[in-house]
Write a protein that holds these residues in place. Structure first.
Motif, PDB file in Angstrom:
ATOM      1  N   UNK A 140      -2.073  16.902  13.084  1.00  0.00           N
ATOM      2  CA  UNK A 140      -2.343  15.646  12.380  1.00  0.00           C
ATOM      3  C   UNK A 140      -1.061  14.899  12.010  1.00  0.00           C
ATOM      4  N   UNK A 141       0.047  15.238  12.665  1.00  0.00           N
ATOM      5  CA  UNK A 141       1.319  14.556  12.430  1.00  0.00           C
ATOM      6  C   UNK A 141       1.757  13.858  13.716  1.00  0.00           C
TER       7      UNK A 141
ATOM      8  N   UNK B 134     -12.015  14.538  14.354  1.00  0.00           N
ATOM      9  CA  UNK B 134     -11.725  13.129  14.137  1.00  0.00           C
ATOM     10  C   UNK B 134     -10.484  12.752  14.926  1.00  0.00           C
ATOM     11  N   UNK B 135     -10.355  11.476  15.211  1.00  0.00           N
ATOM     12  CA  UNK B 135      -9.339  11.017  16.145  1.00  0.00           C
ATOM     13  C   UNK B 135      -8.126  10.463  15.412  1.00  0.00           C
ATOM     14  N   UNK B 136      -6.939  10.871  15.865  1.00  0.00           N
ATOM     15  CA  UNK B 136      -5.679  10.289  15.407  1.00  0.00           C
ATOM     16  C   UNK B 136      -4.926   9.839  16.636  1.00  0.00           C
ATOM     17  N   UNK B 137      -4.668   8.536  16.738  1.00  0.00           N
ATOM     18  CA  UNK B 137      -3.887   8.062  17.874  1.00  0.00           C
ATOM     19  C   UNK B 137      -2.989   6.917  17.445  1.00  0.00           C
TER      20      UNK B 137
ATOM     21  N   UNK C  85      -1.514  12.200   9.261  1.00  0.00           N
ATOM     22  CA  UNK C  85      -2.893  11.791   9.074  1.00  0.00           C
ATOM     23  C   UNK C  85      -3.571  12.562   7.959  1.00  0.00           C
ATOM     24  N   UNK C  86      -4.442  11.867   7.237  1.00  0.00           N
ATOM     25  CA  UNK C  86      -5.199  12.502   6.161  1.00  0.00           C
ATOM     26  C   UNK C  86      -6.676  12.637   6.512  1.00  0.00           C
ATOM     27  N   UNK C  87      -7.089  12.031   7.619  1.00  0.00           N
ATOM     28  CA  UNK C  87      -8.502  12.026   7.976  1.00  0.00           C
ATOM     29  C   UNK C  87      -8.774  12.630   9.358  1.00  0.00           C
ATOM     30  N   UNK C  88      -7.732  13.018  10.064  1.00  0.00           N
ATOM     31  CA  UNK C  88      -7.911  13.373  11.467  1.00  0.00           C
ATOM     32  C   UNK C  88      -8.407  14.794  11.686  1.00  0.00           C
ATOM     33  N   UNK C  89      -8.300  15.667  10.676  1.00  0.00           N
ATOM     34  CA  UNK C  89      -8.589  17.079  10.895  1.00  0.00           C
ATOM     35  C   UNK C  89     -10.065  17.355  11.150  1.00  0.00           C
TER      36      UNK C  89
ATOM     37  N   UNK D 136       0.846  -1.179   0.000  1.00  0.00           N
ATOM     38  CA  UNK D 136       0.000   0.000   0.000  1.00  0.00           C
ATOM     39  C   UNK D 136       0.883   1.230   0.000  1.00  0.00           C
ATOM     40  N   UNK D 137       0.456   2.266  -0.671  1.00  0.00           N
ATOM     41  CA  UNK D 137       1.239   3.496  -0.709  1.00  0.00           C
ATOM     42  C   UNK D 137       1.454   4.060   0.665  1.00  0.00           C
ATOM     43  N   UNK D 138       2.567   4.746   0.845  1.00  0.00           N
ATOM     44  CA  UNK D 138       2.918   5.294   2.135  1.00  0.00           C
ATOM     45  C   UNK D 138       2.088   6.520   2.464  1.00  0.00           C
ATOM     46  N   UNK D 139       1.819   6.696   3.739  1.00  0.00           N
ATOM     47  CA  UNK D 139       1.266   7.949   4.233  1.00  0.00           C
ATOM     48  C   UNK D 139       2.418   8.683   4.874  1.00  0.00           C
TER      49      UNK D 139
END
Length: 398
Positions: free
Chosen positions: A95-96, A131-134, A119-123, A58-61
């Protein structure tokens, strides 16, 4: 209660419905900001009152290198001990997520920008809902990130990332070489029992039916290889304690009834374990089993009704607990309690530094956090112990 106890009870439907408990956001917030602001830590504690080969397909984030003028944190968000001299620090910067690793008890650390996830979805979404980034450190080289429900896994110290759902290997029981992943309340990005092969970084999950329809909130690997876990819904009474003596193939379960909520579960071996609970009135109770989680008895320990509790088993079989000590608000200290009589009595072993809103134990270890003192003083650090008698200093990432 265990879903197996009800005929016609749709376990899978309920499990999906509770897959992402909101309490994760509270715990993540407390963990990701614990050392940047003592006041924030205190607020988080009020809210909480109530230790691997997969191909890259899968491509890197990945993000571009950070601005070199970005200031370094006074201390990062969340520390995980991965060995006697090793640990991983995680710093949440919007988001980093940035990861730093040490293998020499903090004398040297990897650079914050050597391992990162953006993160691409946490904002948030168009409605402004957050949205949650953990992140959860599964081992010294394997890290799991959940970006608004989507899993991402790194098995190379955070340098590259894969789709977590595809990369985690499902097995009927954990391989003998894999180490079950310890997680404390509420397990962060971990939603189910996981284990890691330390030589390759490969992460495993169990393919069988979970021992409870409730969300996983705690998992403790005992020294003999047995696994002790706890499952609980946010804001609801009732919890499930589960114990496996065959690396997750089968489980013995026990239901915590009444108005009690579960605080921590630990196991000495496949027969002896402890559960720490809090009643609706705030009373802290310690329960003990000697028959592999079939029956439990109150140890009648007189324990302070504090919002913060971490529990582990020391190297000598003693029980070690971290809880709040003296002071108020931002001046609240942390206190290490020790029991050497099977949980009947606890004595204060040491009081040091501020209480922090994150797990301060690992199987066989407990630590107290010390803040940096002045511009020329010692840096942020931990005082690490295995027996509440001997201590080692562990310097945190600069």
């Amino acid at each position: 209660m265990s879903g197996r106890e009800f005929s016609g009870f749709d376990v899978d439907a309920v499990a999906v419905a509770v897959r992402q408990p909101p309490i994760e956001e509270l715990r993540s917030s407390a963990r990701s900001r614990r050392h940047r602001s003592v006041a924030t830590v205190a607020a988080a504690l009020l809210v909480l009152a109530g230790l691997t080969v997969v191909p890259l397909t899968v491509g890197r984030d990945r993000a571009e290198p950070a601005d070199p003028t970005r200031p370094s944190p006074t201390h990062s968000g969340d520390f995980t001990l991965t060995g006697p001299d090793a640990g991983v620090d995680v710093w949440t910067d919007g988001c980093v997520l940035r990861f730093a690793y040490t293998g020499d008890r903090g004398r040297s650390w990897s650079d914050w920008d050597a391992a990162r996830f953006e993160g691409t979805r946490c904002a948030g979404d168009t409605t402004g809902a957050p949205k949650i980034l953990n992140a959860s450190v599964l081992s010294e080289r394997s890290y799991l990130v959940r970006d608004a429900g989507q899993q991402h896994l790194s098995t190379d110290y955070g340098r590259t990332w894969q789709d977590g759902d595809a990369a985690i290997v499902a097995v009927p029981s954990f391989p003998a070489t894999a180490r079950p992943v310890f997680c404390g309340f509420t397990c962060g990005a971990v939603r189910e029992p996981l284990a890691v092969d330390p030589s390759s970084g490969t992460v495993y999950r169990l393919s069988g039916t979970a021992p409870s329809w409730r969300p996983l909130v705690s998992l403790y690997p005992a020294a003999d290889g047995s696994i002790w876990a706890a499952y609980q819904l946010e804001g609801a009474s009732g919890s499930t304690v589960a114990r496996s003596a065959d690396r997750g193939a089968t489980w013995t379960t026990w239901q915590v009834g009444g108005d009690a909520t579960l605080v921590a579960v630990v196991g000495l071996d496949q027969r002896q374990g402890y559960v720490l609970t809090r009643t609706a009135g705030g009373r802290i109770r310690l329960l003990r089993t000697t028959d592999g989680a079939k029956t439990w008895r109150d140890t009648d320990a007189d324990l302070p009704a504090q919002p913060h509790w971490d529990l582990t088993v020391g190297s000598d079989g003693s029980l070690l607990a971290i809880t709040a000590g003296g002071g108020t608000a931002s001046d609240r200290t942390a206190r290490l309690l020790v029991s050497r009589d099977a949980g009947r009595t606890f004595l204060v072993a040491r009081e040091y530094g501020p209480i922090v809103g994150s797990v301060c134990v690992a199987p066989g270890y407990a630590w107290l956090f010390g803040r940096a003192v002045g511009s020329a003083g010692e840096p942020d650090h931990l005082l690490l112990t295995t027996d509440a008698t001997t201590w080692a200093r562990f310097t945190l990432a600069p």
